[in-house]
Design a protein around this motif. Structure first.
Motif, PDB file in Angstrom:
ATOM      1  N   GLU A 153      34.839  81.505  23.212  1.00 49.21           N
ATOM      2  CA  GLU A 153      34.171  80.853  22.063  1.00 49.21           C
ATOM      3  C   GLU A 153      35.170  80.070  21.225  1.00 49.21           C
ATOM      4  OE1 GLU A 153      33.772  84.597  20.713  1.00 49.21           O
ATOM      5  OE2 GLU A 153      32.817  84.976  22.668  1.00 49.21           O
ATOM      6  N   ALA A 154      34.647  79.049  20.543  1.00 51.73           N
ATOM      7  CA  ALA A 154      35.492  78.277  19.634  1.00 51.73           C
ATOM      8  C   ALA A 154      35.785  79.128  18.402  1.00 51.73           C
ATOM      9  CB  ALA A 154      34.776  76.998  19.233  1.00 51.73           C
ATOM     10  N   LYS A 155      37.027  79.109  17.968  1.00 46.83           N
ATOM     11  CA  LYS A 155      37.437  79.884  16.801  1.00 46.83           C
ATOM     12  C   LYS A 155      37.008  79.183  15.515  1.00 46.83           C
ATOM     13  CE  LYS A 155      41.789  80.618  14.294  1.00 46.83           C
ATOM     14  NZ  LYS A 155      41.422  79.775  13.133  1.00 46.83           N
ATOM     15  N   PRO A 156      36.484  79.919  14.522  1.00 47.61           N
ATOM     16  CA  PRO A 156      36.156  79.266  13.249  1.00 47.61           C
ATOM     17  C   PRO A 156      37.430  78.876  12.483  1.00 47.61           C
ATOM     18  CG  PRO A 156      35.389  81.581  13.280  1.00 47.61           C
ATOM     19  CD  PRO A 156      36.155  81.343  14.538  1.00 47.61           C
ATOM     20  N   ALA A 157      37.322  77.904  11.581  1.00 49.05           N
ATOM     21  CA  ALA A 157      38.491  77.471  10.786  1.00 49.05           C
ATOM     22  C   ALA A 157      38.889  78.571   9.821  1.00 49.05           C
ATOM     23  CB  ALA A 157      38.153  76.210  10.008  1.00 49.05           C
ATOM     24  N   ASP A 158      40.180  78.663   9.552  1.00 43.95           N
ATOM     25  CA  ASP A 158      40.645  79.638   8.574  1.00 43.95           C
ATOM     26  C   ASP A 158      41.782  79.029   7.768  1.00 43.95           C
ATOM     27  OD1 ASP A 158      41.299  81.780   7.098  1.00 43.95           O
ATOM     28  OD2 ASP A 158      41.899  83.084   8.750  1.00 43.95           O
ATOM     29  N   ARG A 159      41.409  78.350   6.674  1.00 47.51           N
ATOM     30  CA  ARG A 159      42.429  77.718   5.845  1.00 47.51           C
ATOM     31  C   ARG A 159      43.223  78.735   5.050  1.00 47.51           C
ATOM     32  NH1 ARG A 159      43.876  73.007   4.603  1.00 47.51           N
ATOM     33  NH2 ARG A 159      44.396  73.769   2.550  1.00 47.51           N
ATOM     34  N   SER A 160      42.674  79.968   4.985  1.00 48.88           N
ATOM     35  CA  SER A 160      43.348  80.971   4.166  1.00 48.88           C
ATOM     36  C   SER A 160      44.444  81.692   4.964  1.00 48.88           C
ATOM     37  CB  SER A 160      42.343  82.008   3.682  1.00 48.88           C
ATOM     38  OG  SER A 160      41.924  82.769   4.790  1.00 48.88           O
ATOM     39  N   THR A 161      44.508  81.399   6.274  1.00 51.47           N
ATOM     40  CA  THR A 161      45.512  82.094   7.091  1.00 51.47           C
ATOM     41  C   THR A 161      46.883  81.950   6.448  1.00 51.47           C
ATOM     42  OG1 THR A 161      44.276  81.365   9.007  1.00 51.47           O
ATOM     43  CG2 THR A 161      46.432  82.331   9.438  1.00 51.47           C
ATOM     44  N   PRO A 162      47.485  83.051   6.053  1.00 55.53           N
ATOM     45  CA  PRO A 162      48.817  82.918   5.459  1.00 55.53           C
ATOM     46  C   PRO A 162      49.849  82.651   6.541  1.00 55.53           C
ATOM     47  CG  PRO A 162      48.170  85.236   5.570  1.00 55.53           C
ATOM     48  CD  PRO A 162      47.037  84.433   6.165  1.00 55.53           C
TER      49      PRO A 162
ATOM     50  N   ARG B 239      48.209  90.045  30.117  1.00 57.22           N
ATOM     51  CA  ARG B 239      46.808  90.356  29.789  1.00 57.22           C
ATOM     52  C   ARG B 239      46.732  91.564  28.859  1.00 57.22           C
ATOM     53  NH1 ARG B 239      43.225  87.080  29.075  1.00 57.22           N
ATOM     54  NH2 ARG B 239      41.402  88.294  28.597  1.00 57.22           N
ATOM     55  N   LYS B 240      47.559  92.570  29.182  1.00 59.37           N
ATOM     56  CA  LYS B 240      47.577  93.798  28.375  1.00 59.37           C
ATOM     57  C   LYS B 240      48.001  93.463  26.943  1.00 59.37           C
ATOM     58  CE  LYS B 240      48.947  97.498  31.103  1.00 59.37           C
ATOM     59  NZ  LYS B 240      50.166  98.129  31.598  1.00 59.37           N
ATOM     60  N   VAL B 241      49.077  92.678  26.828  1.00 58.33           N
ATOM     61  CA  VAL B 241      49.576  92.298  25.500  1.00 58.33           C
ATOM     62  C   VAL B 241      48.498  91.489  24.781  1.00 58.33           C
ATOM     63  CG1 VAL B 241      51.278  90.874  24.296  1.00 58.33           C
ATOM     64  CG2 VAL B 241      51.992  92.320  26.203  1.00 58.33           C
ATOM     65  N   HIS B 242      47.886  90.581  25.507  1.00 57.64           N
ATOM     66  CA  HIS B 242      46.857  89.728  24.904  1.00 57.64           C
ATOM     67  C   HIS B 242      45.725  90.592  24.337  1.00 57.64           C
ATOM     68  CE1 HIS B 242      44.967  85.743  24.414  1.00 57.64           C
ATOM     69  NE2 HIS B 242      43.847  86.450  24.466  1.00 57.64           N
ATOM     70  N   GLU B 243      45.257  91.516  25.155  1.00 57.09           N
ATOM     71  CA  GLU B 243      44.111  92.327  24.728  1.00 57.09           C
ATOM     72  C   GLU B 243      44.447  93.231  23.550  1.00 57.09           C
ATOM     73  OE1 GLU B 243      42.789  93.989  28.421  1.00 57.09           O
ATOM     74  OE2 GLU B 243      41.712  92.139  28.925  1.00 57.09           O
ATOM     75  N   SER B 244      45.715  93.670  23.450  1.00 55.18           N
ATOM     76  CA  SER B 244      46.025  94.552  22.319  1.00 55.18           C
ATOM     77  C   SER B 244      46.244  93.759  21.028  1.00 55.18           C
ATOM     78  CB  SER B 244      47.205  95.459  22.638  1.00 55.18           C
ATOM     79  OG  SER B 244      48.347  94.671  22.813  1.00 55.18           O
ATOM     80  N   HIS B 245      46.447  92.452  21.115  1.00 53.84           N
ATOM     81  CA  HIS B 245      46.661  91.662  19.883  1.00 53.84           C
ATOM     82  C   HIS B 245      45.488  90.772  19.514  1.00 53.84           C
ATOM     83  CE1 HIS B 245      50.798  92.955  20.344  1.00 53.84           C
ATOM     84  NE2 HIS B 245      50.967  92.585  19.087  1.00 53.84           N
ATOM     85  N   TRP B 246      44.642  90.470  20.455  1.00 47.91           N
ATOM     86  CA  TRP B 246      43.547  89.532  20.205  1.00 47.91           C
ATOM     87  C   TRP B 246      42.248  90.202  20.621  1.00 47.91           C
ATOM     88  CZ3 TRP B 246      44.722  85.145  17.572  1.00 47.91           C
ATOM     89  CH2 TRP B 246      46.070  84.805  17.513  1.00 47.91           C
ATOM     90  N   SER B 247      41.479  90.602  19.610  1.00 48.95           N
ATOM     91  CA  SER B 247      40.299  91.413  19.915  1.00 48.95           C
ATOM     92  C   SER B 247      39.138  90.557  20.423  1.00 48.95           C
ATOM     93  CB  SER B 247      39.877  92.185  18.674  1.00 48.95           C
ATOM     94  OG  SER B 247      39.748  91.269  17.620  1.00 48.95           O
ATOM     95  N   ASP B 248      39.165  89.255  20.103  1.00 45.42           N
ATOM     96  CA  ASP B 248      38.031  88.426  20.532  1.00 45.42           C
ATOM     97  C   ASP B 248      38.471  87.471  21.650  1.00 45.42           C
ATOM     98  OD1 ASP B 248      39.557  86.515  19.350  1.00 45.42           O
ATOM     99  OD2 ASP B 248      38.248  86.198  17.628  1.00 45.42           O
ATOM    100  N   SER B 249      37.518  86.694  22.128  1.00 46.86           N
ATOM    101  CA  SER B 249      37.876  85.749  23.184  1.00 46.86           C
ATOM    102  C   SER B 249      37.796  84.329  22.629  1.00 46.86           C
ATOM    103  CB  SER B 249      36.952  85.933  24.379  1.00 46.86           C
ATOM    104  OG  SER B 249      35.631  86.057  23.919  1.00 46.86           O
ATOM    105  N   SER B 250      38.348  84.172  21.412  1.00 43.78           N
ATOM    106  CA  SER B 250      38.246  82.861  20.778  1.00 43.78           C
ATOM    107  C   SER B 250      39.353  81.925  21.244  1.00 43.78           C
ATOM    108  CB  SER B 250      38.303  83.010  19.255  1.00 43.78           C
ATOM    109  OG  SER B 250      39.586  83.435  18.870  1.00 43.78           O
ATOM    110  N   VAL B 251      39.018  80.654  21.244  1.00 44.62           N
ATOM    111  CA  VAL B 251      39.992  79.604  21.566  1.00 44.62           C
ATOM    112  C   VAL B 251      40.014  78.645  20.378  1.00 44.62           C
ATOM    113  CG1 VAL B 251      40.511  77.657  23.103  1.00 44.62           C
ATOM    114  CG2 VAL B 251      39.670  79.795  24.049  1.00 44.62           C
ATOM    115  N   GLN B 252      41.205  78.381  19.890  1.00 41.74           N
ATOM    116  CA  GLN B 252      41.349  77.462  18.758  1.00 41.74           C
ATOM    117  C   GLN B 252      41.248  76.022  19.268  1.00 41.74           C
ATOM    118  OE1 GLN B 252      45.422  76.965  17.412  1.00 41.74           O
ATOM    119  NE2 GLN B 252      44.759  77.159  15.286  1.00 41.74           N
ATOM    120  N   LEU B 253      40.421  75.230  18.598  1.00 40.00           N
ATOM    121  CA  LEU B 253      40.254  73.821  18.994  1.00 40.00           C
ATOM    122  C   LEU B 253      40.936  72.932  17.953  1.00 40.00           C
ATOM    123  CD1 LEU B 253      36.460  73.823  20.044  1.00 40.00           C
ATOM    124  CD2 LEU B 253      38.469  74.363  21.432  1.00 40.00           C
TER     125      LEU B 253
END
Ligand code: SAM
Ligand code: DTB
Ligand code: SF4
Length: 331
Positions: A307-316, A22-36
């Motif tokens: 929340e559902a994560k928005p699409a990000d085609r630019s993700t390198p 949980r600690k690792v998760h919170e320090s790397h992922w600031s939102d509570s998004s879930v990728q669909l």
């Protein structure tokens, strides 16, 4: 992460492991998004390979018939529907050993990819083995991520598949990385493996350079007619433990709670999200097997405040770490 460190974490009491994850998760992922991510099998069944968990291998009588590659228009219809239902990544799977540049079927796949990419969705494909030329062509056509699982440890792999090797899987992953696509690579629990195999699998995945962008953790869906048809179901606590370890060992990856959710209660899924999962396959069907209904997934996410994560085609594609080879280190 080294095997010894994974083992230490694995031996922690359940709540301590979850707390660390949980600690690792919170320090790397600031939102509570879930990728669909929505899956579509664009070429089903009749596969030459003998993966002993898979209903699509031509070697087993699973009841899945071999089909031809789907027509582009049909695929696009499904991609548009997936987008409409809130999915941001469209993952197309083919029951092939691999693909070869210059063949008609590969050209058809490239054509499909170009048009799905134009819908502004993240495009993932899983087509089996790739060489450097095929990887580059897929990248140029608009693929953002390539799914190629190592499935289990290098030691257990030959008990599960004999028609290609663990090293073949790693070679394809290298080609995908060199072409600049993100790697989606994970595995399956419930293949008759030992805990050691699960940890070894994570050791290998967490040492990829660059790290994988996403890691699907599947629980075996036993398929009638396959050699693993009678394997016993994966325990939900074991699954949550593995997800926690994955979160800790690859903090920046989307960890996908993948096949097998139909067997999990909402509470067990919530535990997996708490442990670090932040991606799911979304849509009533996986490749050939069933998945929870869209409405029940949306209800679950809403109950949990995810929340559902928005699409990000630019993700390198993730950046390489300095000087670390892509190969399993000796035990
Ligand atoms: N042919 C390609 C390949 O082998 O990479 C792509 C399709 S294959 C079906 C993709 C992944 O789905 C496998 O690597 C495995 O992890 C997962 N999978 C297949 N059958 C499964 C099952 N019965 N239960 C859980 N996961 C499964
Ligand atoms: C992954 O790790 N799981 C997905 C996707 N990558 C291609 C496939 C799950 C397949 C489950 C069994 C079936 O549908 O046949
Ligand atoms: Fe073929 Fe992939 Fe199934 Fe193996 S997992 S039999 S390569 S479709």
């Amino acid at each position: 992460m080294r095997y010894a460190d994974l083992e230490k974490l694995y031996k922690l009491p359940f709540f301590e492991l979850l707390q660390q994850a949980r600690k690792v998760h919170e320090s790397h992922w600031s939102d509570s998004s879930v990728q669909l991510c929505t899956l579509l099998s664009i070429k089903t069944g009749g596969c030459s390979e003998d993966c002993s968990y898979c209903a699509q291998s031509a070697r087993y009588n699973s009841g899945i018939e071999a089909e031809r590659l789907m027509e582009k228009e049909q695929v696009l219809e499904r991609a548009r529907a997936a987008k409409e239902s809130g999915s941001t990544r469209f993952c197309m799977g083919a029951a092939w050993r691999g693909v070869r540049a210059g063949t008609q079927r590969f050209e058809s796949v490239l054509e499909i990819v170009r048009e799905v990419a134009a819908l502004d969705m993240e495009v993932c494909v899983t087509l089996g083995e790739l060489g450097a030329a095929e990887a580059t062509a897929l990248r140029q056509a608009g693929v953002t991520a390539y799914n190629h699982n190592i499935d289990t440890s290098p030691e257990h792999y030959p008990n599960i598949v004999t028609t290609h090797s663990f090293q073949d899987r790693l070679n394809t992953i290298r080609n995908v990385q060199d072409a600049g696509m993100s790697v989606c690579c994970g595995g399956i629990l419930g293949l008759g493996e030992e805990i050691e195999d699960r940890l070894r699998m994570l050791e290998v995945i967490s040492e990829f350079n660059p790290p994988p962008e996403s890691i699907p953790i599947n629980a075996l869906m036993p398929m009638p007619g396959t050699p693993l048809a009678d394997n016993k179901p994966v325990d939900a606590f074991e699954l949550a433990r593995l997800i926690a370890l994955t979160r800790i060992s690859v903090p920046g990856a989307r960890v996908r709670l993948s096949a097998g959710r139909t067997r999990l209660s909402d509470e067990a899924q919530a535990l997996c999200f708490f442990a670090g999962a932040n991606s799911i396959f979304y849509g009533d069907k996986l490749l050939t097997a069933t998945n929870p209904a869209v409405q029940s997934d949306l209800a679950l996410l809403s109950k949990l405040g995810l929340e559902a994560k928005p699409a990000d085609r630019s993700t390198p594609a993730p950046c390489p770490r300095p000087e670390r080879p892509l190969s399993p280190s000796p035990k």
